[in-house]
Write a protein that holds these residues in place. Structure first.
Motif, mmCIF file in Angstrom:
data_model
loop_
_atom_site.group_PDB
_atom_site.id
_atom_site.type_symbol
_atom_site.label_atom_id
_atom_site.label_comp_id
_atom_site.label_asym_id
_atom_site.label_seq_id
_atom_site.Cartn_x
_atom_site.Cartn_y
_atom_site.Cartn_z
ATOM 1 N N ASP A 39 0.818 -1.216 0.000
ATOM 2 C CA ASP A 39 0.000 0.000 0.000
ATOM 3 C C ASP A 39 0.852 1.266 0.000
ATOM 4 N N SER A 110 -2.513 5.625 -3.897
ATOM 5 C CA SER A 110 -3.782 5.261 -4.538
ATOM 6 C C SER A 110 -3.612 5.371 -6.046
ATOM 7 N N ASP A 169 -4.693 7.203 5.479
ATOM 8 C CA ASP A 169 -5.779 6.869 4.560
ATOM 9 C C ASP A 169 -6.500 8.130 4.077
#
Length: 242
Positions: A39, A110, A169
Motif C-alpha cells: 500500500d 492510490s 488513509d
C-alpha cells in the motif's frame, strides 16, 4: 512463522530466511501498468514511457532509462509557471522495458484511472502518471497574499492511470449544490476537475488564534463533485532552483 511475544505481550513476527523471502517477495498481480505491490509501494510495469516524481524511484528491473525533464520538455508556458511558482512538480521520465518501484516517504498510494476525465492534485501528492495524460500547473489567484507562496496545483486530464499519495488513509467528501465542503488547504490532496474552489477567510479564527493560523484560510468547494483530504497538514514543498 513462529509466534514470539515481547515483554508487553505483543506478538513479534519472526521469520526464517525462506519465510521472509516468500512473505515479502514481489508478486505479479496482473492489475495493469500500475500495481500496488504494497500500500506504500507502486510497481510500474513499464513498456514505453511514464512520468514519475523526481526522487520517487526506489528500485527497478530490466532495461530502463531515467531522464530528468528538460527545461522546455513541456513547453515554455509550464517552464515560466514553474519558475514563478517554485511549484513542487519536478518530473523524471522513465523509459524502456522492465519494472520500476516507486515510493514517497512512506506515504500511502492510490491508483486512479481517468477515462477522458480530469482531476486536480496537490503537487506534493502526485507520484506518477502515464504519458497519455496531459497536465498543467494551475494557480489559485485568490489565495495570493493569504498564504506564503500562494497555492498551486496540477490539473491532469485524459485517459490513463495516475498515482497519488496521502499521509495515512484518504477520505473523499462529496460536494453537492446544497452542501458545500470547506477544507484546510494543507490537508487537501485532490478534487474533481469540474470544481473551481474559492478561498474563504475565517475572521473569527484569525481573531482567536492569530493571523498566521492555517485554519483561518480555507478552500471552499461548491457545485457537484468530490474533494480528497488526508488526516495530515502537509507543508508545501518548493523545488530548489538549479
Amino acid at each position: 512463522m513462529n509466534n514470539i511475544y515481547d515483554e508487553g505481550g505483543i506478538d513479534i513476527a519472526r521469520y526464517s530466511l525462506d519465510e521472509f523471502v516468500r512473505t515479502t517477495g514481489q508478486k505479479d498481480l496482473g492489475q495493469g501498468k500500475f500495481e500496488l505491490e504494497r500500500d506504500r509501494m507502486l510497481e510500474v510495469n513499464l513498456n514505453g514511457r511514464v512520468w514519475i516524481k523526481r526522487g520517487g524511484m526506489v528500485a527497478y528491473l530490466g532495461d530502463v532509462k531515467f531522464t530528468r525533464e528538460g527545461m522546455l520538455e513541456h513547453g515554455i508556458g509550464k517552464l515560466m509557471k514553474k519558475a514563478v511558482t517554485g511549484e513542487g512538480v519536478s518530473l523524471t521520465k522513465a523509459e524502456g522495458n522492465g519494472k520500476v518501484y516507486l515510493a514517497d516517504g512512506g506515504k500511502k498510494i492510490s491508483i486512479l484511472h481517468l477515462n477522458n476525465e480530469s482531476i486536480y492534485v496537490n503537487g506534493n501528492d502526485l507520484l506518477a502518471f502515464e504519458e497519455s495524460i496531459t497536465w498543467d500547473i494551475k494557480m489559485m489567484k485568490k489565495v495570493a497574499g493569504m498564504m506564503a507562496g500562494g497555492l498551486f496545483n496540477v490539473k491532469l486530464e485524459g485517459t490513463g492511470m495516475i498515482a497519488i499519495t496521502t499521509h495515512y488513509d484518504p477520505l473523499t467528501l462529496m460536494v453537492t449544490n446544497d452542501r458545500p465542503v470547506f477544507t484546510d488547504p494543507n490537508a487537501t490532496v485532490a478534487w474533481s476537475g469540474n470544481l473551481q474552489p474559492d478561498i474563504k477567510t475565517d475572521i473569527s479564527l484569525k481573531t482567536f488564534v492569530g493571523r498566521s493560523s492555517g485554519e483561518s484560510v480555507q478552500m471552499a468547494f461548491r457545485g457537484e463533485g468530490f474533494v480528497v483530504i488526508q488526516p495530515y497538514e502537509e507543508i508545501p514543498y518548493v523545488v530548489p532552483q538549479a
